[in-house]
Scaffold this motif. Structure first.
Motif, mmCIF file in Angstrom:
data_model
loop_
_atom_site.group_PDB
_atom_site.id
_atom_site.type_symbol
_atom_site.label_atom_id
_atom_site.label_comp_id
_atom_site.label_asym_id
_atom_site.label_seq_id
_atom_site.Cartn_x
_atom_site.Cartn_y
_atom_site.Cartn_z
ATOM 1 N N TYR A 168 -0.403 -17.256 -18.154
ATOM 2 C CA TYR A 168 -0.349 -15.869 -17.977
ATOM 3 C C TYR A 168 -1.521 -15.102 -17.391
ATOM 4 O O TYR A 168 -2.582 -15.488 -16.832
ATOM 5 N N THR A 170 -2.326 -10.965 -15.149
ATOM 6 C CA THR A 170 -1.777 -9.601 -14.872
ATOM 7 C C THR A 170 -0.640 -9.591 -13.576
ATOM 8 O O THR A 170 -0.790 -10.377 -12.683
ATOM 9 N N GLN A 171 0.064 -8.506 -13.551
ATOM 10 C CA GLN A 171 0.990 -8.488 -12.519
ATOM 11 C C GLN A 171 0.042 -8.304 -10.994
ATOM 12 O O GLN A 171 0.489 -9.056 -10.192
ATOM 13 N N GLU A 172 -1.102 -7.727 -11.272
ATOM 14 C CA GLU A 172 -1.856 -7.518 -9.892
ATOM 15 C C GLU A 172 -2.264 -8.955 -9.457
ATOM 16 O O GLU A 172 -2.165 -9.403 -8.330
ATOM 17 N N GLU A 228 -6.028 -9.853 -19.979
ATOM 18 C CA GLU A 228 -5.739 -8.538 -19.956
ATOM 19 C C GLU A 228 -6.430 -7.779 -18.824
ATOM 20 O O GLU A 228 -5.890 -6.518 -18.459
ATOM 21 N N CYS A 229 -7.809 -8.037 -18.746
ATOM 22 C CA CYS A 229 -8.428 -7.106 -17.780
ATOM 23 C C CYS A 229 -8.514 -7.446 -16.517
ATOM 24 O O CYS A 229 -9.159 -6.901 -15.679
ATOM 25 N N GLY A 230 -7.725 -8.662 -16.145
ATOM 26 C CA GLY A 230 -7.572 -9.032 -14.988
ATOM 27 C C GLY A 230 -8.763 -10.046 -14.262
ATOM 28 O O GLY A 230 -8.759 -10.355 -13.260
ATOM 29 N N SER A 244 0.992 -9.617 -25.756
ATOM 30 C CA SER A 244 0.413 -8.631 -24.804
ATOM 31 C C SER A 244 1.044 -8.023 -23.918
ATOM 32 O O SER A 244 2.213 -8.568 -23.299
ATOM 33 N N ASN A 246 -0.054 -6.375 -21.187
ATOM 34 C CA ASN A 246 -0.548 -6.469 -19.821
ATOM 35 C C ASN A 246 -0.378 -7.546 -19.130
ATOM 36 O O ASN A 246 -0.741 -7.760 -17.778
ATOM 37 N N LEU A 247 -0.114 -8.684 -19.831
ATOM 38 C CA LEU A 247 0.199 -9.945 -19.171
ATOM 39 C C LEU A 247 1.509 -10.461 -18.911
ATOM 40 O O LEU A 247 2.684 -10.084 -19.560
ATOM 41 N N ARG A 248 1.704 -11.060 -17.673
ATOM 42 C CA ARG A 248 3.131 -11.723 -17.654
ATOM 43 C C ARG A 248 3.057 -13.363 -17.489
ATOM 44 O O ARG A 248 1.920 -13.877 -17.156
#
Length: 298
Positions: A168, A170-172, A228-230, A244, A246-248
């Motif tokens: 998992y 973040t998208q970024e 989640e905070c990258g 979550s 925020n996660l992918r």
């Protein structure tokens, strides 16, 4: 010859096992001064010196070693008796001691516990997320909800569902690492040595260079919060990763072979207790209802 109170002996055992008043107090759920008072009172009442007070902690004296052996025998007898008596209890009321892991409490379990409490308001769930082995072996828990490939021989229960794992991020972070293999991802969050026996820990050790590890932690929930905070990619059980927003998920074929079981376990002499039977049946059913979540297909 001596006035031995089993309640006092519990404090002696706790200090002997943990080596300090503070650690013993945490294990018993009391404060430091209570442990000190009970130990000092026991020694004074019986004219014994059970512990040597050293700068490094509390160490048993020779008398204390003899006392400890007898105390452990008493502990075993008391717990066996408690287990047999609880196993005959047919009331759907009272306390039910449950041990589980933080990943379940950080995702699907609170909803399931709320549903059980609504159905059985007379049962109070006493929940811990401590050591599974210690909790059950020392009879500090009636039911255990844990992941693993197999159940200990001394326990009975069922493998309710299979649990899958996935990467998992973040998208970024995923977009920035597009086209790379997991070994080439620039930042990772990994379990520390306390979780070293997990399949995902072994996979990370073989796949990810140490220079790519941004942080290690002793809790998958803590690693999820950092992800989640990258801060980096993380491998999580799918039921936790899906919790979550925020996660992918990053699909990777090697994780197809890393599935493990989610077990609902108890002691053989407790499985016929009404509240244990009601709880294990309800939780097992709810886990099976959420099978797609555990397998990562939602």
């Amino acid at each position: 010859m001596h006035n031995w109170d089993w309640d006092d002996l519990k404090y002696v055992l706790a200090v002997a096992d943990h080596g300090s008043l503070a650690a013993a107090a945490r294990s018993l759920g009391v404060n430091h001064s209570t442990v000190l008072r009970r130990i000092s009172s026991f020694e004074a009442l019986n004219g014994l010196r059970v512990f040597d007070r050293l700068s490094s902690g509390y160490t048993l004296t020779e008398t204390g070693e003899d006392l400890l052996e007898s105390a452990r025998q008493m502990q075993m007898i008391v717990r066996q008796l408690e287990g047999r008596l609880r196993g005959k209890d047919e009331r759907l009321e009272g306390a039910l001691k449950v041990t589980t892991c933080d990943t379940l409490m950080g995702s699907v379990l609170p909803r399931i516990l709320a549903g059980f409490s609504e159905m059985h308001p007379g049962i109070t769930v006493a929940l811990t997320t401590g050591s599974f082995v210690t909790d059950l072996a020392q009879r500090d828990a009636d039911v255990a909800l844990r992941t693993g490939d197999s159940a200990p021989d001394a326990l009975v229960g069922r493998r309710a569902v299979d649990v899958s794992f996935a990467i998992y991020g973040t998208q970024e972070l995923i977009e920035r690492n597009n086209g790379k293999t997991p070994a080439e991802f620039d930042r990772w969050l990994a379990p520390d040595m306390t979780l070293g026996g997990m399949k995902i820990s072994r996979w990370l050790g073989k796949t990810v260079p140490e220079t790519s590890i941004a942080m290690r932690g002793d809790s998958l929930v803590s690693l999820l919060r950092a992800a989640e905070c990258g801060q980096g990619f993380v491998v999580l059980p799918c039921y936790l990763g899906a919790s979550s927003r925020n996660l992918r998920k990053v699909d990777h074929p090697e994780f197809d072979a890393m599935a493990t079981g989610l077990w609902v376990l108890t002691h053989s002499d407790l499985r016929k207790t009404a509240r244990v039977r009601a709880f294990t049946a309800y939780v097992s059913k709810e886990f099976r209802r959420a099978e797609a979540l555990f397998r990562g297909s939602v």
